[in-house]
Scaffold this motif. Structure first.
Motif, PDB file in Angstrom:
ATOM      1  N   GLN A 637      44.388  52.917  32.306  1.00 37.49           N
ATOM      2  CA  GLN A 637      44.718  52.495  33.659  1.00 37.49           C
ATOM      3  C   GLN A 637      44.768  50.976  33.801  1.00 37.49           C
ATOM      4  OE1 GLN A 637      41.813  53.686  36.586  1.00 37.49           O
ATOM      5  NE2 GLN A 637      43.315  53.821  38.224  1.00 37.49           N
ATOM      6  N   PHE A 638      44.195  50.253  32.868  1.00 40.86           N
ATOM      7  CA  PHE A 638      43.969  48.821  33.052  1.00 40.86           C
ATOM      8  C   PHE A 638      45.027  47.985  32.334  1.00 40.86           C
ATOM      9  CE2 PHE A 638      40.009  51.131  33.330  1.00 40.86           C
ATOM     10  CZ  PHE A 638      39.502  50.696  34.546  1.00 40.86           C
ATOM     11  N   LEU A 639      45.367  46.856  32.947  1.00 37.14           N
ATOM     12  CA  LEU A 639      46.376  45.958  32.390  1.00 37.14           C
ATOM     13  C   LEU A 639      45.791  45.249  31.172  1.00 37.14           C
ATOM     14  CD1 LEU A 639      48.641  43.664  34.575  1.00 37.14           C
ATOM     15  CD2 LEU A 639      48.105  43.188  32.206  1.00 37.14           C
ATOM     16  N   GLU A 640      46.459  45.383  30.046  1.00 39.10           N
ATOM     17  CA  GLU A 640      45.975  44.817  28.791  1.00 39.10           C
ATOM     18  C   GLU A 640      46.800  43.626  28.333  1.00 39.10           C
ATOM     19  OE1 GLU A 640      45.010  46.360  24.240  1.00 39.10           O
ATOM     20  OE2 GLU A 640      46.526  47.383  25.455  1.00 39.10           O
ATOM     21  N   ASP A 641      48.108  43.763  28.266  1.00 35.87           N
ATOM     22  CA  ASP A 641      48.986  42.729  27.718  1.00 35.87           C
ATOM     23  C   ASP A 641      49.666  41.981  28.863  1.00 35.87           C
ATOM     24  OD1 ASP A 641      50.920  41.201  26.412  1.00 35.87           O
ATOM     25  OD2 ASP A 641      51.239  42.709  24.852  1.00 35.87           O
ATOM     26  N   TRP A 642      49.105  40.840  29.245  1.00 36.74           N
ATOM     27  CA  TRP A 642      49.637  40.069  30.370  1.00 36.74           C
ATOM     28  C   TRP A 642      51.021  39.522  30.076  1.00 36.74           C
ATOM     29  CZ3 TRP A 642      48.615  39.601  35.338  1.00 36.74           C
ATOM     30  CH2 TRP A 642      49.120  38.521  36.039  1.00 36.74           C
ATOM     31  N   GLU A 643      51.250  39.060  28.843  1.00 37.98           N
ATOM     32  CA  GLU A 643      52.559  38.531  28.470  1.00 37.98           C
ATOM     33  C   GLU A 643      53.641  39.587  28.631  1.00 37.98           C
ATOM     34  OE1 GLU A 643      53.930  35.508  27.187  1.00 37.98           O
ATOM     35  OE2 GLU A 643      52.154  34.730  28.196  1.00 37.98           O
ATOM     36  N   MET A 644      53.366  40.799  28.198  1.00 37.30           N
ATOM     37  CA  MET A 644      54.356  41.863  28.312  1.00 37.30           C
ATOM     38  C   MET A 644      54.534  42.275  29.774  1.00 37.30           C
ATOM     39  SD  MET A 644      54.574  45.511  26.329  1.00 37.30           S
ATOM     40  CE  MET A 644      55.091  44.706  24.814  1.00 37.30           C
ATOM     41  N   PHE A 645      53.462  42.247  30.527  1.00 38.73           N
ATOM     42  CA  PHE A 645      53.567  42.597  31.944  1.00 38.73           C
ATOM     43  C   PHE A 645      54.520  41.655  32.682  1.00 38.73           C
ATOM     44  CE2 PHE A 645      51.941  41.423  36.203  1.00 38.73           C
ATOM     45  CZ  PHE A 645      52.303  42.576  36.886  1.00 38.73           C
ATOM     46  N   ALA A 869      45.230  50.382  39.550  1.00 37.81           N
ATOM     47  CA  ALA A 869      43.913  50.222  38.937  1.00 37.81           C
ATOM     48  C   ALA A 869      43.031  49.265  39.724  1.00 37.81           C
ATOM     49  CB  ALA A 869      44.066  49.715  37.498  1.00 37.81           C
ATOM     50  N   LEU A 870      43.422  48.894  40.920  1.00 40.29           N
ATOM     51  CA  LEU A 870      42.655  47.926  41.692  1.00 40.29           C
ATOM     52  C   LEU A 870      41.244  48.429  41.976  1.00 40.29           C
ATOM     53  CD1 LEU A 870      42.467  45.299  43.353  1.00 40.29           C
ATOM     54  CD2 LEU A 870      43.423  46.579  45.296  1.00 40.29           C
ATOM     55  N   HIS A 871      41.115  49.671  42.402  1.00 40.19           N
ATOM     56  CA  HIS A 871      39.796  50.201  42.756  1.00 40.19           C
ATOM     57  C   HIS A 871      38.898  50.326  41.523  1.00 40.19           C
ATOM     58  CE1 HIS A 871      42.309  51.372  46.193  1.00 40.19           C
ATOM     59  NE2 HIS A 871      41.202  51.394  46.901  1.00 40.19           N
ATOM     60  N   SER A 872      39.436  50.855  40.435  1.00 42.53           N
ATOM     61  CA  SER A 872      38.635  50.994  39.220  1.00 42.53           C
ATOM     62  C   SER A 872      38.222  49.634  38.668  1.00 42.53           C
ATOM     63  CB  SER A 872      39.418  51.773  38.155  1.00 42.53           C
ATOM     64  OG  SER A 872      39.671  53.086  38.568  1.00 42.53           O
ATOM     65  N   THR A 873      39.118  48.661  38.742  1.00 43.74           N
ATOM     66  CA  THR A 873      38.825  47.326  38.213  1.00 43.74           C
ATOM     67  C   THR A 873      37.695  46.664  38.990  1.00 43.74           C
ATOM     68  OG1 THR A 873      41.114  47.059  37.470  1.00 43.74           O
ATOM     69  CG2 THR A 873      39.801  45.063  37.717  1.00 43.74           C
ATOM     70  N   MET A 874      37.809  46.668  40.309  1.00 45.59           N
ATOM     71  CA  MET A 874      36.789  45.993  41.109  1.00 45.59           C
ATOM     72  C   MET A 874      35.478  46.788  41.123  1.00 45.59           C
ATOM     73  SD  MET A 874      38.495  43.427  41.493  1.00 45.59           S
ATOM     74  CE  MET A 874      37.005  42.597  42.027  1.00 45.59           C
ATOM     75  N   ALA A 875      35.554  48.109  40.979  1.00 44.97           N
ATOM     76  CA  ALA A 875      34.319  48.900  40.900  1.00 44.97           C
ATOM     77  C   ALA A 875      33.506  48.522  39.673  1.00 44.97           C
ATOM     78  CB  ALA A 875      34.652  50.385  40.880  1.00 44.97           C
ATOM     79  N   TYR A 876      34.180  48.125  38.591  1.00 45.21           N
ATOM     80  CA  TYR A 876      33.476  47.713  37.376  1.00 45.21           C
ATOM     81  C   TYR A 876      32.630  46.471  37.644  1.00 45.21           C
ATOM     82  CZ  TYR A 876      32.826  45.653  32.735  1.00 45.21           C
ATOM     83  OH  TYR A 876      32.291  45.079  31.604  1.00 45.21           O
ATOM     84  N   PHE A 877      33.160  45.515  38.400  1.00 45.93           N
ATOM     85  CA  PHE A 877      32.455  44.242  38.607  1.00 45.93           C
ATOM     86  C   PHE A 877      31.436  44.325  39.744  1.00 45.93           C
ATOM     87  CE2 PHE A 877      36.443  42.866  36.567  1.00 45.93           C
ATOM     88  CZ  PHE A 877      35.913  42.161  35.493  1.00 45.93           C
ATOM     89  N   VAL A 878      31.813  44.895  40.888  1.00 42.47           N
ATOM     90  CA  VAL A 878      30.901  44.891  42.039  1.00 42.47           C
ATOM     91  C   VAL A 878      29.953  46.071  42.011  1.00 42.47           C
ATOM     92  CG1 VAL A 878      32.643  43.713  43.413  1.00 42.47           C
ATOM     93  CG2 VAL A 878      32.462  46.189  43.560  1.00 42.47           C
ATOM     94  N   GLY A 879      30.281  47.121  41.224  1.00 45.77           N
ATOM     95  CA  GLY A 879      29.415  48.280  41.130  1.00 45.77           C
ATOM     96  C   GLY A 879      29.572  49.224  42.313  1.00 45.77           C
ATOM     97  N   LEU A 880      29.175  50.464  42.096  1.00 42.20           N
ATOM     98  CA  LEU A 880      29.244  51.481  43.151  1.00 42.20           C
ATOM     99  C   LEU A 880      27.872  52.058  43.493  1.00 42.20           C
ATOM    100  CD1 LEU A 880      32.406  53.442  41.948  1.00 42.20           C
ATOM    101  CD2 LEU A 880      32.295  51.762  43.796  1.00 42.20           C
TER     102      LEU A 880
END
Length: 948
Positions: A637-645, A869-880
């Motif tokens: 779900q997460f963006l990996e290759d910024w150059e390709m994006f 993937a916005l919700h999953s990404t920010m949930a990783y950092f701020v926690g649930l």
């Protein structure tokens, strides 16, 4: 279905053309001109039907099906009712009306309900049910009064129209179920500007009209005596329908002649459109002709049912392959839909007495479906597993290693001798430009950590080596007289500009000269044209850029004999500038360039290489999530290759998901390679990136410790930022989708979240479908539009009613700052956030001079423009944990503040090390040295050489 080889060939042609169209129609330029496209496709199909009639003796039914009156009387019981005289004009009218409904539905496609078209076979089966005629059984044998009741019941069940209708409903409903399993795009249906109920009603009306047209056409063609007469009747209907569509198209153009602007004949656009028309016309012709012949040989229900079943199986298999990923986290609904479709269709084949399905026997198809179901169950069990380690953990670690590798590669040279050798190694033996030693000394003096790696600069300049200096100068002269172009002249070691009347443009040029002056004495005399607008403006077709790049490659020049090399001063190869006609203007705005959003997206598609997904056309399906578009640059779900994006050519859906693509282009646009320097660009454009208009980004920012900032993700943008809004940008623009996702999500909207679960005594992770409103609850999102002035125009008022406005706040007081591009086509203002101890959460499509120096998950947190993937990404950092339940259970995911703090610190340290004002000047110095050699008449002989 008949068993002869000709009928099977007809069925194969039908199925092949149907599958091909199903897989290719999502990306087409035809949708941009729907009425013209409909006219051309109908006309091509009608002409193809007439052409096929000339070869009808090789087609099924060529000898006629009515050889005698006796045969005719014997067949009437199995034929449809005789058609009425009004059928033909009614069919033509309904075809034209149906195409108008398609046009209406596609305009609000995000509001449609997926799968409604799957019920077309149900309507046809219902028609057979109510018009069923039991054929008389004539037998010389006496009736057996003591027959087997079970056998009688079995025969009745298999031949009953009730069973046929039930089986059709069963597999059609299974196909309809797949619509709920298809991930949806964040392109939303607005309650203010869209009419979702009306759109769905139009969908149902369209399906009903489809059924009526098919039944009436079946009756008309079935009573034709030969295949030749059927094809000519079909061709006449299609030609007359095309005339009706053309009348609508012409009347629309006449009524809107004053609104048709921005349709300048850009090169390449017409050829792309007519290639799509021709290729699609052949497929549509094959589909219509094969459907007509097959229906006449059997019933209209059979090809429709097989097409629906094929779509259902293709969708089901795709969903099965996605089980265990974020796109299909639950296997139950997918397997249920697959089973219902399979069981329903097998029942249909028995009740409809179909012993052959295209080229397969019924028994073989049944065995194949059983194998598919069993294999899918085993695959689902094997794939459905939890993740021991969060993917972001791996991304942070992997990109940390990549950042170290990038820095080593960018700073190989510690001496001038090594720098020269490294330059020649990276440029196929070409010497560095003159005064390279002065640049190296300047870079070392200002502690530049980047000495050897300037990939973006080299990519921008490479095509200009394929042009002669005179051609480049001619291009500069054309730019020189255009509005919104600043000119900087370097002569005798001093820099000056053309004193533009616009105060903002003058300030930008003054800042640029302030950067250049310390090293101007080492630059050759030159004049450069600088774009004063936010948007880039050089949009050259890929074929032209590739040709110039190949012509300018050092290896090619080494292989060419002198007599074949371009002669200096020869400008015969320079095409005439394809500049937008400045007389085409917005209403009420004189001499204002304008390119419509549709035309602009077509031009962007032409800037992609042949064979790429976007070159085939912009994806018009804004409702569904494009899985293939995100896969190349993502890890799950997460963006990996910024150059390709940042490369749009493998993701055609992105042209509908950003204001840059969905609003008109209001500046001069060029399709020839002209030497224009711009602050930023997307990968579709050929502007030369220059570090300008960034001085303010290097001012001191208030340094607050990360731990003392508010634990909130903030995003704000002015509502009046855009010069032009469109219906599409209001519901598909990147800013509007973001605010809608967080603030205005409906009860039916869902997102996929990676949530923690307790298993085997430790926390693991699994993807789960979650209502968007539930997912928003625990996450500290504060996204809003701001507006400091009263709303007077309609767009502003619409934004206020849809989203509401809030007071502006100081974004750098928060730990997480969401950054998006401006509505006017400018890049996100990343540098202040990067230097502030906040975590930049970046979603952008633009490149700037420093873009290649930043790595995702190290200096910033990347978010895909689709926001899936916005919700999953920010949930990783701020926690649930302790933030409330999700999916009816407390959450276990703890905050990863140490990773967020590390990214904030790394971004700040790297900005202070590699993206300083001094680094901006080093980049500018190197760029102008390279450019000075490219435009020199003796550039092939110029170069810096180390003294002996």
């Amino acid at each position: 279905m008949a068993r002869d080889g000709g009928s099977r060939l007809t069925a194969v042609c039908f199925l092949a053309s149907y599958i091909w169209l199903s897989c290719s129609l999502q990306r087409h330029s035809l949708i941009d001109q729907p009425r013209l496209s409909s006219f051309l496709l109908l006309f091509i199909s009608g002409a193809a039907a007439f052409a096929a009639s000339l070869f009808s003796k090789w087609l099924p039914g060529a000898d006629g099906r009515f050889d005698s009156e006796a045969v005719l009387k014997g067949m009437q019981s199995s034929m449809p009712h005789r058609p009425r005289r009004f059928y033909l004009p009614c069919i033509i009218f309904l075809i034209v009306f149906r195409l108008e409904i398609i046009h209406t539905v596609i305009n609000d496609f995000q509001c449609t309900t997926e799968g409604i078209e799957a019920f077309l076979p149900v309507l046809l089966a219902a028609h057979e049910f109510f018009s069923h005629r039991t054929p008389p059984v004539v037998s010389d044998e006496p009736e057996d009064m003591w027959g087997d009741p079970l056998e009688d019941f079995k025969n009745w069940l298999l031949s009953s129209p009730i069973t046929l209708l039930f089986s059709t409903v069963l597999f059609s409903y299974g196909v309809f179920m797949l619509g709920d399993l298809t991930p949806r795009s964040t392109y939303f249906c607005s309650t203010l500007i869209n009419k979702s109920s009306y759109t769905v009603l139009m969908q149902w009306l369209g399906v009903f009209i489809d059924a009526v047209v098919l039944i009436m056409l079946w009756r008309v063609l079935s009573w034709a005596r030969t295949t030749k007469s059927r094809l000519r009747t079909l061709g006449g209907i299609l030609i007359l329908a095309s005339i009706g569509v053309s009348a609508l198209w012409l009347s629309t153009r006449i009524s809107r002649h004053h609104d048709i602007i921005g349709h300048h004949p850009f090169k390449g656009v017409g050829s792309l459109y007519f290639f799509d028309v021709f290729s699609t016309g052949l497929l549509v012709s094959t589909l219509i002709i094969s459907t007509a012949l097959w229906a006449c040989d059997a019933t209209v229900l059979e090809p429709t049912a097989i097409a629906t079943f094929t779509s259902g199986m293709m969708g089901s298999i795709q969903n099965v392959l996605l089980i265990g990923t974020y796109l299909q986290p639950s296997s139950g609904p997918t397997l249920a839909a697959l089973s219902i479709i399979s069981v329903g269709f097998i029942m249909f084949t028995y009740t409809n007495d179909m012993r052959w399905i295209v080229v397969f026997k019924r028994v073989f198809l049944m065995a194949l479906l059983i194998c598919i179901i069993l294999t899918s169950v085993i695959f689902a069990v094997a794939k459905h597993k939890m993740v021991d380690r969060h993917p972001v953990d791996d991304l942070v670690y992997k990109n940390r290693v990549e950042a170290d590798r990038w820095l080593r590669h960018a700073s190989v040279s510690t001496t001038l001798k090594l720098a020269v050798a490294e330059y020649k190694d990276r440029h196929n033996g070409r010497d560095p430009p003159p005064n390279f030693d002065k640049w190296f000394e300047y870079a070392r003096k200002h502690n530049s950590v980047v000495i050897d790696r300037f990939d973006q600069m080299e990519k921008d300049l490479r095509p200009f080596w394929g042009m002669t200096p005179q051609q480049i100068q001619n291009g500069f002269e054309k730019l020189k007289g255009l509005p919104d172009i600043g000119i900087i002249t370097i002569a005798n070691g001093k820099a000056s500009h053309n004193r533009p009347k616009d105060i903002y443009a003058e300030a930008v040029l003054e800042e640029t000269i302030w950067i250049i002056m310390p090293f101007a004495e080492h630059l050759p005399d030159m004049s450069i044209a600088i774009n004063m607008k936010e948007r880039p403006r050089i949009l050259v077709p890929w074929d032209d850029v590739h040709r110039l790049t190949m012509a300018g490659s050092q290896s090619r020049f080494q292989l060419l004999p002198n007599r074949l090399r371009p002669r200096r001063g020869d400008d015969s190869a320079l095409p005439e500038s394809n500049l937008m006609d400045a007389s085409r203007a917005l209403p009420g705005s004189a001499a204002q360039p304008y390119v419509s959003a549709k035309k602009f997206r077509q031009l962007e598609a032409l800037a992609c290489p042949p064979g790429s997904a976007a070159r085939g056309g912009v994806q018009w399906d804004v409702r569904d999530f494009c899985t293939s578009c995100v896969k190349p640059h993502s890890q799950g779900q997460f963006l990996e290759d910024w150059e390709m994006f940042l490369d749009p050519c493998h993701q055609p859906d992105i042209f509908n998901l950003h204001d840059f693509h969905t609003t008109p282009h209001l500046d001069d646009l060029h399709q020839d390679l002209l030497p224009l320097f711009s602050r930023s660009k997307t990968d579709s454009f050929s502007d030369i990136i220059i570090p300008i208009n960034n001085i303010w980004a290097f001012l001191e920012v208030e340094m607050t410790l990360f731990d003392k900032k508010k634990d909130i993700v903030v995003w704000q943008a002015p509502a009046r930022e855009s010069r032009a809004e469109t219906r599409q940008s209001l519901v598909g623009g990147h800013r509007h989708r973001l605010v809608h996702l967080v603030n205005n999500a409906s009860a039916a909207d869902e997102v996929t979240m990676l949530l923690g679960v307790q298993a085997d005594g430790k926390t693991k992770f699994q993807y789960e479908q979650t209502p968007t409103k539930v997912a928003n609850g625990p996450l500290p999102f504060e996204f809003s539009f701001t507006n400091s002035e009263p709303c007077e125009d309609a767009n502003c008022q619409l934004l206020q009613r849809e989203f509401g406005f809030e007071e502006a706040r100081k974004a750098l007081d928060y730990r997480y700052v969401m950054l998006t591009d401006s509505a006017d086509g400018g890049p996100a203002h990343l540098l202040p956030t990067l230097r502030s101890n906040s975590v930049p959460v970046l979603s952008s499509i633009f490149r700037e001079w420093y873009t290649e120096r930043l790595l995702p998950w190290v200096h910033f947190v990347p978010v895909d423009l689709r926001y899936h993937a916005l919700h999953s990404t920010m949930a990783y950092f701020v926690g649930l944990k302790n933030r409330g339940p999700i999916n009816d259970r407390p959450q276990l995911t703890t905050a990863r503040l140490e990773d967020a703090r590390w990214i904030a610190e790394q971004g700040r340290k790297w900005a202070d090390k590699a993206i300083r004002g001094e680094d901006m000047a080093v980049y500018m110095f190197r760029l102008l040295l390279e450019w000075g050699r490219i435009i020199s008449e003796d550039r092939d002989d110029l170069g810096f050489k180390l003294p002996e």
